[in-house]
Enzyme design. Structure first.
Site, PDB file in Angstrom:
ATOM      1  N   THR A  54      23.778  -9.006 -17.172  1.00 12.19           N
ATOM      2  CA  THR A  54      22.351  -8.952 -16.853  1.00 12.19           C
ATOM      3  C   THR A  54      21.598  -8.113 -17.883  1.00 12.19           C
ATOM      4  OG1 THR A  54      22.870  -9.180 -14.502  1.00 12.19           O
ATOM      5  CG2 THR A  54      20.675  -8.368 -15.046  1.00 12.19           C
ATOM      6  N   TYR A 142      36.579  -7.566 -15.825  1.00 16.80           N
ATOM      7  CA  TYR A 142      35.396  -8.386 -15.532  1.00 16.80           C
ATOM      8  C   TYR A 142      35.693  -9.819 -15.938  1.00 16.80           C
ATOM      9  CZ  TYR A 142      30.467  -9.965 -15.972  1.00 16.80           C
ATOM     10  OH  TYR A 142      29.282 -10.645 -15.897  1.00 16.80           O
ATOM     11  N   LYS A 170      35.978  -7.280 -11.236  1.00 13.64           N
ATOM     12  CA  LYS A 170      34.754  -7.956 -10.795  1.00 13.64           C
ATOM     13  C   LYS A 170      34.937  -9.426 -11.149  1.00 13.64           C
ATOM     14  CE  LYS A 170      30.130  -8.980 -12.401  1.00 13.64           C
ATOM     15  NZ  LYS A 170      29.104  -8.723 -13.440  1.00 13.64           N
ATOM     16  N   VAL A 216      28.432  -6.891  -7.523  1.00 11.20           N
ATOM     17  CA  VAL A 216      27.695  -6.504  -8.725  1.00 11.20           C
ATOM     18  C   VAL A 216      26.496  -7.438  -8.764  1.00 11.20           C
ATOM     19  CG1 VAL A 216      27.733  -6.304 -11.232  1.00 11.20           C
ATOM     20  CG2 VAL A 216      29.775  -5.724  -9.888  1.00 11.20           C
TER      21      VAL A 216
END
Length: 311
Positions: A54, A142, A170, A216
């Site tokens: 992001t 991730y 994640k 997240v």
């Protein structure tokens, strides 16, 4: 670190900060600090993640990422945990950026699988092994195959869970919505406290059903309170309430994916501006800015779900 200790320290809503730019696409560090203050004042998350997807990490320079870490740590001033996104295309640069994060005082790094190169599972294992052995920081794997082009398979995660400082993962769950269950099964004997978080707002409910400990969430810039209420309602067994509250978040997420946009930043950033009044600017090129038609759909969606927008 046990799962209970993790959530006690970092919470259940980890917010990956957007990176504000000025009209020349230069990082606006002052605006970054302003955004952090807004998010803290409104208690929209439990922890911050600096230079995640992001935050457009792949579009930032190494030095910009380090300065954003420094800015976040200084601005937050211990009020909430700061997590660093330190994944890069190469193992060498990932290790270097992870060391910089530790120098900034950050003790948890979220490390995305190397992008563009599409390493094998053995390559991924060697990459994360090298990173883990190079740092005192804890590592949160991730997995986001839709962007990096390779999936961290459950068997590889189980091997990596053997490292003391690789404490969790994640998972951006959209491509494989049940993979979180695969991760739980694969790691339960290796490390029963292995942390597993969802990384996709639109998959919040389907993943907490499978045991995801939290999310997240880029959407937490706007929907932090609603996300917390959804999680709490589910945990309390009020599934109807959780479902009803999830629908507006779902509609917002769908509006951010107009016209085949996979990365929602180009639409999410204007949404953040409309709700917070903080000018974060358009996404960096090559991401195309929001169109007038997309903005109309966005505003109509926000209004229809009861979100107040600023003129």
């Amino acid at each position: 670190m046990t799962r209970k200790e993790f959530t006690a320290k970092y919470g259940q809503i980890l917010l990956p900060l957007v990176t504000p730019y000025d009209e020349n696409e230069e990082v606006n560090y002052g605006r970054y600090a302003e955004l952090i203050e807004y998010l803290i004042a409104n208690d929209l998350c439990d922890s911050f993640i600096v230079t995640g997807t992001t935050g457009e990490a792949s579009l930032l320079t190494f030095d910009e990422r380090v300065r954003l870490m420094e800015t976040a740590v200084k601005t937050v001033a211990g009020r909430k945990p700061v997590i660093a996104g330190t994944g890069c295309a190469s193992t060498k640069e990932t290790i270097a950026l992870t060391k910089k994060a530790v120098e900034c005082g950050i003790d948890l790094c979220m490390v995305v699988a190397p992008f563009y190169n599409k390493p094998t599972q053995e390559g991924l294992y060697n990459h994360y092994k090298a990173v883990a052995e190079s740092t005192t920081a804890n590592i949160l794997l991730y997995n986001i195959p839709i962007f990096v082009g390779v999936n961290i398979e459950a068997e590889t995660v189980a091997r990596l869970a053997e490292f003391e400082n690789i404490i969790g993962i994640k998972d951006e769950a959209g491509i494989n919505p049940t993979q979180i269950t695969d991760y739980f099964i694969a790691t339960e004997k290796v490390d029963p406290n292995f942390v597993i978080f969802n990384g996709d707002d639109i998959m919040l409910l389907p993943t907490i059903v499978q045991g995801a400990m939290g999310v997240v969430s880029g959407g937490a810039h706007i929907f932090g309170h609603e996300i917390r209420t959804i999680i709490k309602a589910f945990e309390a067994g009020d599934h109807e309430k959780a479902k009803d509250l999830f629908v507006p978040l779902y509609k917002f997420c769908k509006s951010c994916g107009q016209n085949g946009r996979i990365l929602p930043n180009s639409i999410m950033r204007p949404a953040i501006e409309l709700v917070t009044g903080i000018k974060v600017g358009p996404a960096r090129k090559p991401l195309a800015p929001i169109t007038e038609e997309e903005k109309k759909v966005l505003i109509d969606t926000l209004t229809s779900i009861g979100v107040k927008v600023k003129a």
